[in-house]
Write an enzyme that holds these catalytic residues in place. Structure first.
Site, mmCIF file in Angstrom:
data_model
loop_
_atom_site.group_PDB
_atom_site.id
_atom_site.type_symbol
_atom_site.label_atom_id
_atom_site.label_comp_id
_atom_site.label_asym_id
_atom_site.label_seq_id
_atom_site.Cartn_x
_atom_site.Cartn_y
_atom_site.Cartn_z
ATOM 1 N N SER A 123 41.404 -20.728 24.397
ATOM 2 C CA SER A 123 41.307 -22.162 24.667
ATOM 3 C C SER A 123 42.112 -22.973 23.654
ATOM 4 C CB SER A 123 39.831 -22.576 24.697
ATOM 5 O OG SER A 123 39.132 -21.844 25.680
ATOM 6 N N LYS A 175 30.028 -47.286 32.806
ATOM 7 C CA LYS A 175 29.716 -47.268 31.378
ATOM 8 C C LYS A 175 28.683 -46.183 31.089
ATOM 9 C CE LYS A 175 29.576 -48.579 27.085
ATOM 10 N NZ LYS A 175 30.684 -48.226 26.186
#
Length: 320
Positions: A123, A175
């Site tokens: 990764s 949000k």
């Protein structure tokens, strides 16, 4: 020989003894200063003589400013003729991998860089690996896992069983989404996926360019799977299998002398003149307070293990 002559000789011996002690201390201080000039700031390795630098990167990869500064120091040090980046990491944050990758490329502009994949470099650690000009891995090393992940918990089923609700008032629907306290709306998941895929696109482009693969070839390898070193070499994710001998061979091909020592460039340590810091640790240890000196390390552990936020590129395995 009368008494006055005996006293005079004794006085001369005392003066001579004091001068010997002074000369010894002067020599010791001069030697310490010279040794410090020959060593790294952390006192672990010489940097004034020609050598090949090694930097070891392990554990969860974060935004490590000290490591970036260390790599920039290597880039600007004329005594360093090459760099080995030894990796043993499952990955970490995408931003952490990005800044370290860019620091390695700044070194590579001035001197050859070899990436040494040890047990694991997956990764974000593989993101760092492609910063090297040449990648060497063990036959059974693990690498790859090219991808990006965003994870979040979901506590709503548990709260429903407890009869507890979590209410919120926010400026816009997206949000603080996705929230662990309610099922995320489709537009929230779509927005997060867009963020993940944008970082993924950057990662794939990086692999494609650095490993000289077509976009399609890179995408085929970027399905999140890991590869052994042998498999990775077959698909061009690494250049060679082996260890230090193969690394030396590459440096020789780049006109770096084969007999140069390999010197570990470690993180700078907090030290005190004449080992006062070590003495302080010993004294605190005698009264059971040496843990106080390790609070800084505890903070780093907290950051590594408990505060890993942002987009993540990390290989994980089921521990069940």
């Amino acid at each position: 020989m009368d008494a006055s002559q005996i006293l005079e000789r004794r006085s001369l011996r005392r003066k001579l003894g004091r001068w010997r002690i002074f000369a010894f201390l002067f020599f010791a201080v001069a030697l310490a200063i010279g040794w410090s000039a020959w060593m790294q700031e952390d006192g672990s390795a010489p940097t004034s003589r020609d050598h090949i630098a090694r930097v070891s990167i392990g554990g969860v990869i974060m935004d490590d400013q000290e490591l970036v500064e260390r790599l920039d120091g290597i880039a600007g040090n004329d005594a360093v003729k090459g760099l080995i980046v030894s990796l043993n990491s499952p990955g970490g944050t995408t931003y952490g991998g990005e800044v370290i990758y860019k620091a390695i490329r700044r070194v590579a502009v001035k001197k050859p860089v070899v990436t040494d994949i040890r047990t694991l470099a997956a990764s974000a650690a593989y993101m760092i690996a492609v910063g090297g000009d040449h990648i060497v891995a063990g036959e059974t090393s693990l690498t790859g896992s090219i991808g990006v992940i965003f994870q979040y918990g979901q506590f709503k089923p548990l709260l429903d069983k407890l009869g507890v609700s979590w209410e919120e008032i926010k400026s816009a629907p997206l949000k603080a989404e996705p929230s662990p306290f309610h099922t995320p709306p489709p537009e929230s998941l779509q927005a997060i996926r867009g963020t993940v895929m944008d970082s993924f696109d950057w990662f794939v482009t990086l692999v494609s360019e650095r490993r000289k693969l077509s976009r399609q070839e890179a995408l085929k390898l970027a399905d999140g799977r890991i590869f052994t070193g042998r498999q990775a070499k077959e698909v061009k994710l690494v250049d060679a299998l082996g260890g230090e001998a193969e690394i030396r061979d590459y440096f020789e091909a780049k006109k770096v002398a084969a007999d140069l020592p390999i010197v570990e460039w470690t993180a700078k340590k907090e030290t005190s003149l004449f080992g006062v810091g070590a003495l302080a640790r010993q004294m605190l240890g005698m009264v059971g307070l040496d843990w106080a000196l390790d609070l800084k390390s505890f903070g780093k552990l907290s950051n590594d293990k408990m505060l890993l936020d942002g987009l993540v590129s990390v290989w994980q395995f089921d521990q069940k």
